[in-house]
Design an enzyme around this catalytic site. Structure first.
Site, PDB file in Angstrom:
ATOM      1  CD  GLN A   1      -0.818 -82.346-125.318  1.00 24.12           C
ATOM      2  OE1 GLN A   1      -2.072 -82.983-125.323  1.00 24.12           O
ATOM      3  NE2 GLN A   1      -0.608 -81.550-126.623  1.00 24.12           N
ATOM      4  CB  SER A   2      -3.355 -79.624-118.706  1.00 25.46           C
ATOM      5  OG  SER A   2      -4.377 -79.783-117.709  1.00 25.46           O
ATOM      6  CG  ASN A   3      -4.924 -85.687-119.518  1.00 20.92           C
ATOM      7  OD1 ASN A   3      -5.196 -85.845-120.978  1.00 20.92           O
ATOM      8  ND2 ASN A   3      -4.005 -86.525-118.852  1.00 20.92           N
TER       9      ASN A   3
ATOM     10  CB  ALA B   1      -6.229 -77.562-119.191  1.00 19.65           C
TER      11      ALA B   1
END
Ligand SMILES: Cc1ncc(COP(=O)(O)O)c(C=O)c1O
Length: 335
Positions: free
Chosen positions: A74-76, A78
């Site tokens: 859930q990387s913001n 990326a």
């Protein structure tokens, strides 16, 4: 040493608003304000956008055809890198830690919808992410592509410069409001945001708020060392950094990580609910919720470190929150 302003591509809606938190100020007995970096955009949103303005300008200048970066599922970061890359006509390749989820949601869903090349990697592989990114870049080069690697969180010297510049924006807004902030409170996840704030603070400490850094994983000791590295990288790149810039320019607050990165703490969930209920501002449990929890805890203790007028930096994270919906009994899942 000579300094240079690096090339920049406009990606964020700037300046982001600064608003007073009237009811929370009354509750906590501290003059509280919020800087809405969650409003740098809608899909292209959060603190990463300020970093990407400089990083992707370098990518475009180098003739890149594809960006490569990494993060959690859930990387913001990326997701923001994928959106920005696509806006600029670049392909995006992301290495995400974890197995493919059954249900697509939040940042992951967006990476998918934007047609990123998603590669799932293990925690062990993530431990050597820089090497892996370099290997993938090499493979792309062999296929005739021109890859540009954005490090984890966009947190090298060039990305951090975005937050050194943001400090100038804060100073101008404080001037317009005929006020001054004593501290600016931020979550720390990979260290680039706070490193930039430290650089910006050192440029004009008498006019700018002192960063108060709240790690959301690892520890203050770990991130002090990271900030040193990022400042060294800024200097190597001949970006404008005052000789006084040093990790000790920030105040550091340990004790709000809980069980680890991405694991919600009961205190952060409670603090998030209080802000949402009082002010209509949503935070996320991974980053901003922990930083806000630290701020409210310090205020309730009557801690002098906050100073007279506090600016909370809302760094975003709403899309990550949207992936964590739970049940009526537990609305936000803990992990
Ligand atoms: C919403 C949000 N807030 C704060 C941070 C922390 O910023 P930094 O990685 O620059 O420390 C991140 C990213 O890690 C983030 O996505």
């Amino acid at each position: 040493m000579s300094h240079r302003e690096p090339p920049r591509i406009s990606l964020a809606s700037l300046p982001t608003p600064i608003e007073r938190l009237t009811r929370m100020s009354a509750r906590l007995g501290v003059d509280l304000w919020i800087k809405r970096d969650d409003r740098t955009g809608s899909d292209l949103t959060g603190n990463k956008v300020r970093k990407l303005e400089f990083l992707l300008a370098e990518a475009v200048a180098a003739g890149a055809t594809v960006t490569l970066t990494c993060g959690g599922l859930q990387s913001n970061h990326a997701r923001a890198t994928v959106v920005a890359s696509k806006r600029l006509g670049l392909q995006a390749h992301v290495l995400l830690r974890g197995t493919p989820p059954e249900t697509l949601a939040g940042n992951y869903l967006m990476c998918h919808l934007l047609g990123a090349h998603i590669e799932h990697i293990t925690a062990e592989q993530y431990g050597r992410r820089d090497q892996l990114l370099a290997e993938r870049a090499e493979a792309l080069r062999a296929r005739g592509e021109r890859p540009y690697v954005v490090p984890e969180g966009g947190s090298n010297g060039l990305g951090a410069h975005g937050y050194a510049v943001a400090m100038g924006e804060i100073e101008a807004q404080a001037d317009a409001l005929e006020t001054a902030f004593s501290t600016v409170v931020t979550a720390v996840g990979s260290g680039g945001t706070v490193a930039g704030l430290v650089a910006g603070y050192a440029a004009r400490p008498q006019r700018r708020p002192r960063p108060l850094a709240v790690p959301v994983c690892d520890s203050a000791a770990y991130f002090r060392a990271r900030v040193s590295q990022v400042l060294a990288d800024m200097r190597k790149r001949e970006l404008p950094v005052a000789p006084e810039a040093h990790p000790d320019g920030a105040l550091w607050q340990d004790g709000f990580v809980g069980a680890g990165y991405g694991r919600a703490t009961p205190g952060a969930l409670e603090a998030m609910a209080e802000l949402a209920g009082e002010e209509g501002v949503l935070l996320d449990p991974t980053y901003t919720g922990k930083a806000w929890h630290a701020l409210t805890a310090l205020a309730r203790q009557g801690s002098p470190v906050l100073g007279k007028r506090v600016l909370f930096l809302h760094t975003g994270g709403l899309l990550g929150l949207m992936a964590r919906g739970g049940t009526h009994a537990e609305p936000i899942s803990e992990a």
